[in-house]
Motif scaffolding. Structure first.
Motif, PDB file in Angstrom:
ATOM      1  N   ARG A   1       0.684  -1.239   0.036  1.00 49.07           N
ATOM      2  CA  ARG A   1       0.122  -0.024  -0.160  1.00 49.07           C
ATOM      3  C   ARG A   1       1.074   1.211   0.057  1.00 49.07           C
ATOM      4  NH1 ARG A   1      -4.381  -0.701   4.514  1.00 49.07           N
ATOM      5  NH2 ARG A   1      -5.962  -0.705   3.221  1.00 49.07           N
ATOM      6  N   ARG A   2       0.529   2.405  -0.384  1.00 48.84           N
ATOM      7  CA  ARG A   2       1.324   3.431  -0.706  1.00 48.84           C
ATOM      8  C   ARG A   2       1.566   4.132   0.999  1.00 48.84           C
ATOM      9  NH1 ARG A   2       3.425   7.111   1.121  1.00 48.84           N
ATOM     10  NH2 ARG A   2       3.562   9.310   0.364  1.00 48.84           N
ATOM     11  N   SER A   3       0.555   3.755   1.842  1.00 49.69           N
ATOM     12  CA  SER A   3       0.791   4.315   3.173  1.00 49.69           C
ATOM     13  C   SER A   3       2.011   3.385   3.815  1.00 49.69           C
ATOM     14  CB  SER A   3      -0.458   4.114   3.872  1.00 49.69           C
ATOM     15  OG  SER A   3      -0.926   2.938   3.967  1.00 49.69           O
ATOM     16  N   ALA A   4       2.582   2.265   3.339  1.00 48.14           N
ATOM     17  CA  ALA A   4       3.375   1.658   3.824  1.00 48.14           C
ATOM     18  C   ALA A   4       4.820   2.113   3.556  1.00 48.14           C
ATOM     19  CB  ALA A   4       3.272   0.102   3.390  1.00 48.14           C
ATOM     20  N   VAL A   5       4.890   3.023   2.629  1.00 50.97           N
ATOM     21  CA  VAL A   5       6.358   3.767   2.064  1.00 50.97           C
ATOM     22  C   VAL A   5       6.372   4.988   2.623  1.00 50.97           C
ATOM     23  CG1 VAL A   5       7.489   4.153   0.163  1.00 50.97           C
ATOM     24  CG2 VAL A   5       6.053   2.348  -0.254  1.00 50.97           C
TER      25      VAL A   5
ATOM     26  N   PRO B   1       6.570  -6.385   2.505  1.00 52.41           N
ATOM     27  CA  PRO B   1       5.956  -7.683   2.082  1.00 52.41           C
ATOM     28  C   PRO B   1       7.106  -9.122   2.610  1.00 52.41           C
ATOM     29  CG  PRO B   1       6.062  -6.355   0.360  1.00 52.41           C
ATOM     30  CD  PRO B   1       6.514  -5.671   1.204  1.00 52.41           C
ATOM     31  N   ALA B   2       6.523 -10.095   2.560  1.00 52.43           N
ATOM     32  CA  ALA B   2       7.499 -11.132   2.805  1.00 52.43           C
ATOM     33  C   ALA B   2       8.591 -11.326   1.852  1.00 52.43           C
ATOM     34  CB  ALA B   2       6.539 -12.547   3.106  1.00 52.43           C
TER      35      ALA B   2
ATOM     36  N   ALA C   1      10.095  -8.883  -0.130  1.00 50.40           N
ATOM     37  CA  ALA C   1      10.304  -7.661  -0.272  1.00 50.40           C
ATOM     38  C   ALA C   1      11.977  -7.873  -0.986  1.00 50.40           C
ATOM     39  CB  ALA C   1      10.177  -6.710   0.941  1.00 50.40           C
ATOM     40  N   ALA C   2      12.721  -8.605  -0.106  1.00 49.52           N
ATOM     41  CA  ALA C   2      14.045  -8.660  -0.464  1.00 49.52           C
ATOM     42  C   ALA C   2      14.484  -9.382  -2.069  1.00 49.52           C
ATOM     43  CB  ALA C   2      14.904  -9.575   0.454  1.00 49.52           C
ATOM     44  N   GLU C   3      13.603 -10.329  -2.303  1.00 52.83           N
ATOM     45  CA  GLU C   3      13.760 -10.915  -3.618  1.00 52.83           C
ATOM     46  C   GLU C   3      13.379 -10.062  -4.707  1.00 52.83           C
ATOM     47  OE1 GLU C   3      12.162 -12.364  -0.795  1.00 52.83           O
ATOM     48  OE2 GLU C   3      13.515 -14.033  -0.526  1.00 52.83           O
ATOM     49  N   ARG C   4      12.102  -9.178  -4.295  1.00 52.44           N
ATOM     50  CA  ARG C   4      11.561  -8.064  -5.150  1.00 52.44           C
ATOM     51  C   ARG C   4      12.728  -7.003  -5.540  1.00 52.44           C
ATOM     52  NH1 ARG C   4       5.285  -6.893  -5.400  1.00 52.44           N
ATOM     53  NH2 ARG C   4       4.464  -8.957  -4.859  1.00 52.44           N
ATOM     54  N   PHE C   5      13.047  -6.526  -4.457  1.00 48.53           N
ATOM     55  CA  PHE C   5      14.472  -5.740  -4.411  1.00 48.53           C
ATOM     56  C   PHE C   5      15.485  -6.068  -5.357  1.00 48.53           C
ATOM     57  CE2 PHE C   5      18.042  -3.399  -3.066  1.00 48.53           C
ATOM     58  CZ  PHE C   5      17.998  -2.250  -3.206  1.00 48.53           C
ATOM     59  N   GLU C   6      16.008  -7.415  -5.327  1.00 52.90           N
ATOM     60  CA  GLU C   6      17.057  -7.821  -6.123  1.00 52.90           C
ATOM     61  C   GLU C   6      16.429  -8.035  -7.434  1.00 52.90           C
ATOM     62  OE1 GLU C   6      20.218  -8.460  -5.553  1.00 52.90           O
ATOM     63  OE2 GLU C   6      19.930  -7.537  -3.621  1.00 52.90           O
ATOM     64  N   ALA C   7      15.125  -8.570  -7.829  1.00 52.65           N
ATOM     65  CA  ALA C   7      14.749  -8.560  -8.906  1.00 52.65           C
ATOM     66  C   ALA C   7      14.993  -7.125  -9.846  1.00 52.65           C
ATOM     67  CB  ALA C   7      13.398  -9.359  -8.971  1.00 52.65           C
ATOM     68  N   LEU C   8      14.307  -6.158  -9.168  1.00 53.95           N
ATOM     69  CA  LEU C   8      14.178  -4.773  -9.620  1.00 53.95           C
ATOM     70  C   LEU C   8      15.568  -4.438  -9.776  1.00 53.95           C
ATOM     71  CD1 LEU C   8      11.160  -3.533  -7.292  1.00 53.95           C
ATOM     72  CD2 LEU C   8      11.187  -3.790  -9.906  1.00 53.95           C
ATOM     73  N   LEU C   9      16.595  -4.593  -9.197  1.00 55.93           N
ATOM     74  CA  LEU C   9      17.911  -4.144  -9.357  1.00 55.93           C
ATOM     75  C   LEU C   9      18.416  -4.685 -10.743  1.00 55.93           C
ATOM     76  CD1 LEU C   9      19.729  -4.054  -6.050  1.00 55.93           C
ATOM     77  CD2 LEU C   9      19.006  -1.982  -7.234  1.00 55.93           C
ATOM     78  N   HIS C  10      18.184  -5.795 -11.031  1.00 57.82           N
ATOM     79  CA  HIS C  10      18.654  -6.645 -12.123  1.00 57.82           C
ATOM     80  C   HIS C  10      17.804  -7.105 -12.952  1.00 57.82           C
ATOM     81  CE1 HIS C  10      22.331  -6.320 -10.019  1.00 57.82           C
ATOM     82  NE2 HIS C  10      21.948  -6.772  -8.996  1.00 57.82           N
ATOM     83  N   PRO C  11      16.808  -6.179 -13.526  1.00 56.29           N
ATOM     84  CA  PRO C  11      15.863  -6.561 -14.531  1.00 56.29           C
ATOM     85  C   PRO C  11      16.432  -7.431 -15.947  1.00 56.29           C
ATOM     86  CG  PRO C  11      16.009  -4.469 -14.915  1.00 56.29           C
ATOM     87  CD  PRO C  11      16.835  -4.708 -13.656  1.00 56.29           C
ATOM     88  N   LEU C  12      15.389  -8.382 -16.457  1.00 54.53           N
ATOM     89  CA  LEU C  12      15.849  -8.946 -17.422  1.00 54.53           C
ATOM     90  C   LEU C  12      15.951  -8.322 -18.609  1.00 54.53           C
ATOM     91  CD1 LEU C  12      14.218 -12.384 -16.514  1.00 54.53           C
ATOM     92  CD2 LEU C  12      16.585 -11.764 -16.338  1.00 54.53           C
TER      93      LEU C  12
END
Length: 96
Positions: A59-63, A82-83, A85-96
């Protein structure tokens, strides 16, 4: 969870992904956030917070802005994170 982002205002489209600079030597990885809004009256910052929330499925209120209100480099806090979050962060850092 705290993340460092580099906001690029005035982009052709809003997107979250990619790494800014080099991480390491005590420096955190910096996630690139492109937003269409210009850096006027906090519009780019607000758009960046919304984009990060959407990218993490939160949610926007979570940031929350921790540091960098008037800087392109910002520190954000995602709480509750989110549970996967760390995996999403890594995926966003290195998009395909």
């Amino acid at each position: 969870m705290r993340i460092t982002v580099r906001v690029q205002p005035g982009a052709s489209r809003t997107a979250v992904g990619g790494q800014y600079g080099e991480a390491g030597a005590g420096q955190p990885a910096v996630l690139v956030v492109r937003v269409r809004q210009r850096a006027v009256d906090g519009a780019a910052t607000a758009a960046a917070l919304e984009a990060v929330a959407a990218a993490f499925g939160a949610r926007r209120s979570a940031v929350r802005l921790v540091a960098g209100e008037r800087s392109r480099t910002k520190v954000l806090e995602l709480e509750p994170a989110p549970a996967d979050a760390a995996e999403r962060f890594e995926a966003l850092l290195h998009p395909l």
